[in-house]
Structures are given as C-alpha cells and as structure tokens.
Scaffold this motif. Sequence first.
Motif, PDB file in Angstrom:
ATOM      1  N   GLY A  21       0.783  -1.217   0.000  1.00 27.04           N
ATOM      2  CA  GLY A  21       0.000   0.000   0.000  1.00 27.04           C
ATOM      3  C   GLY A  21       0.819   1.273   0.000  1.00 27.04           C
ATOM      4  N   ARG A 139      -8.065  -4.686  -3.173  1.00 26.05           N
ATOM      5  CA  ARG A 139      -8.159  -4.037  -1.880  1.00 26.05           C
ATOM      6  C   ARG A 139      -9.615  -4.119  -1.425  1.00 26.05           C
ATOM      7  NH1 ARG A 139      -3.628   0.662  -1.909  1.00 26.05           N
ATOM      8  NH2 ARG A 139      -3.608   0.032   0.265  1.00 26.05           N
ATOM      9  N   LYS A 141     -13.086  -2.895   0.122  1.00 28.92           N
ATOM     10  CA  LYS A 141     -13.882  -1.680   0.190  1.00 28.92           C
ATOM     11  C   LYS A 141     -15.325  -2.062   0.500  1.00 28.92           C
ATOM     12  CE  LYS A 141     -15.150   2.438  -2.505  1.00 28.92           C
ATOM     13  NZ  LYS A 141     -15.020   3.120  -3.820  1.00 28.92           N
ATOM     14  N   ASP A 181      -3.930  -4.793   0.818  1.00 29.88           N
ATOM     15  CA  ASP A 181      -4.057  -4.133   2.121  1.00 29.88           C
ATOM     16  C   ASP A 181      -3.145  -4.764   3.169  1.00 29.88           C
ATOM     17  OD1 ASP A 181      -6.021  -2.239   1.371  1.00 29.88           O
ATOM     18  OD2 ASP A 181      -7.569  -3.778   1.486  1.00 29.88           O
ATOM     19  N   ASP A 190      -5.296 -12.515   4.644  1.00 28.42           N
ATOM     20  CA  ASP A 190      -6.713 -12.136   4.643  1.00 28.42           C
ATOM     21  C   ASP A 190      -7.506 -13.434   4.598  1.00 28.42           C
ATOM     22  OD1 ASP A 190      -9.341 -11.381   4.009  1.00 28.42           O
ATOM     23  OD2 ASP A 190      -8.699  -9.688   2.775  1.00 28.42           O
TER      24      ASP A 190
END
Length: 257
Positions: A21, A139, A141, A181, A190
């Motif tokens: 990032g 990413r 959101k 991220d 993740d």
Amino acid sequence: MTRFNGCIDLHHGKVKQIVGGSLLDSSPEKLTTNFVSNRETPSFYSKLYKENQVSRCHVIKLGPNNDEAAKEALAAWPGGLQVGGGITLDNAQKWLSLGASKVIVTSYLFPDAKFSLQRLNDLCELVGKEKLVVDVSCRKKNDKWIVAMDKWQTMTDMEVNKDSLDMLSRYCSEFLIHAADVEGLCKGIDEQLVERLGQWVTIPTTYAGGGRSMEDLKLVDELSHGKVDLTFGSALDIFGGNGVAFDECVEWNSTHA
C-alpha cells in the motif's frame, strides 16, 4: 493441496520486499521497504527456486527501471518463471521470447480503471490462454474486494467474486492475487478472502499478502480446501525475514505433492 510458490519482486532493478500500500510514484518518501538485496542478484533467486523445484514462481516489475533485472532472472531459469508488471499487447510476446513461462497482466486490462474485455480477448488470442495469468490483486472496500491497478493504488470497476473470476478464467490459465491491504505487513493473511477464493476459483491460483509463518500454509490449505497456493515475501528468510525458513517451504512442497 496448497503449495508454496516463489516470488521475485523488483523495484528500480533490485530485489525488494515492499509494503504494497505504500508504493506511490508521486510520494517515494512514503515507500515502506522491508528488504533490499544488495548482495544477491535476481538470478540468485531464480537459480534457488529452480534447484529446489519451486514451480509457478513469478517475477513482478514494480515500476520503471526493472527490465534488465527481469531479463537476468528469466535467463537464469528459461521457461521457469512468470513475469508481470507493465505487460501489454505490444510487449507480451517479447517477454515470452525472453524466457518467461507466462505473462501476468493487470493494469493493461483496465484503461481509465474500467475493465476491457476486448483487451483481455486480444491478449489471450495473441499469446494463448495457457501463457496468460491475470493478476486480480485487490483491496477491500465496504466488505467487498475490488481489483486495484497501478501498483495497487487505483481502484477499478471490477469486484472480485465468483462471477468475475469465472469470466476471467475463460481467457487465462492462472490467477495471481495480492491482498494489497496486507501485502508486506507480515501480520497474517486475509483469511476471509482466501476462504472465498477457495469457493470461487476453478483454475490454479496463487495468493500473496500477509503470510508470516508456516502455519499460514496450513491455514490457506484448510480455508481454501487446497485450491489456493501461497507465496511468502517479507517473512521469508531469503528476503531477510525471520518468520519462515525457505528450506521448510521446500520440504512442505515435497511432502504435500
């Protein structure tokens, strides 16, 4: 079974591990770098992967001034490494002729951050489905994962879900998915994304982002039911990390073939 796949990230001609990032051309002072190899060349890592039979490794050119380093990496293992970063219809064949096993594409598919099926189809027709990898790095959101381009700084109009992955898989033979991220943070994968990918993907898929220990290989295997592979970056000892030993990854691959 989930396997360990290798990576070689290049930034201004050097092998580096970067917090994803933070990769901003407009603000280079904000770049967070975990590792810079001042001793080992790109070919060192190519040979290391080759000697230890770590397949489906990728070389990613992060920005300009990386072509010569990428060529060196490919020359050390012709036909053994995928290459990505700035791949377009105009240069894809060149990189295959230089020894890349496959080319990896993201940003070219999203002119003005909007997905172009025409560009994907043209690239597929040029190099062939088996030679094409789509990088659907993303990413998060609003509880969704959105494909990010331009070194993960620009959000596109594509959501990563079963429908989009099914569509893309008709034109490529693999996916590479950086969870931008958590890329480079060594704070864990993740998990939710990996679990979803295990439900969605139908072609070989490599996940990158946040891996910090051998337990993450087991976790990815469990969450994805063995359908998603994992690459380690900043946590790996060959990149200056202390969370994962390269030899352990090689052993994992040999015992989980």
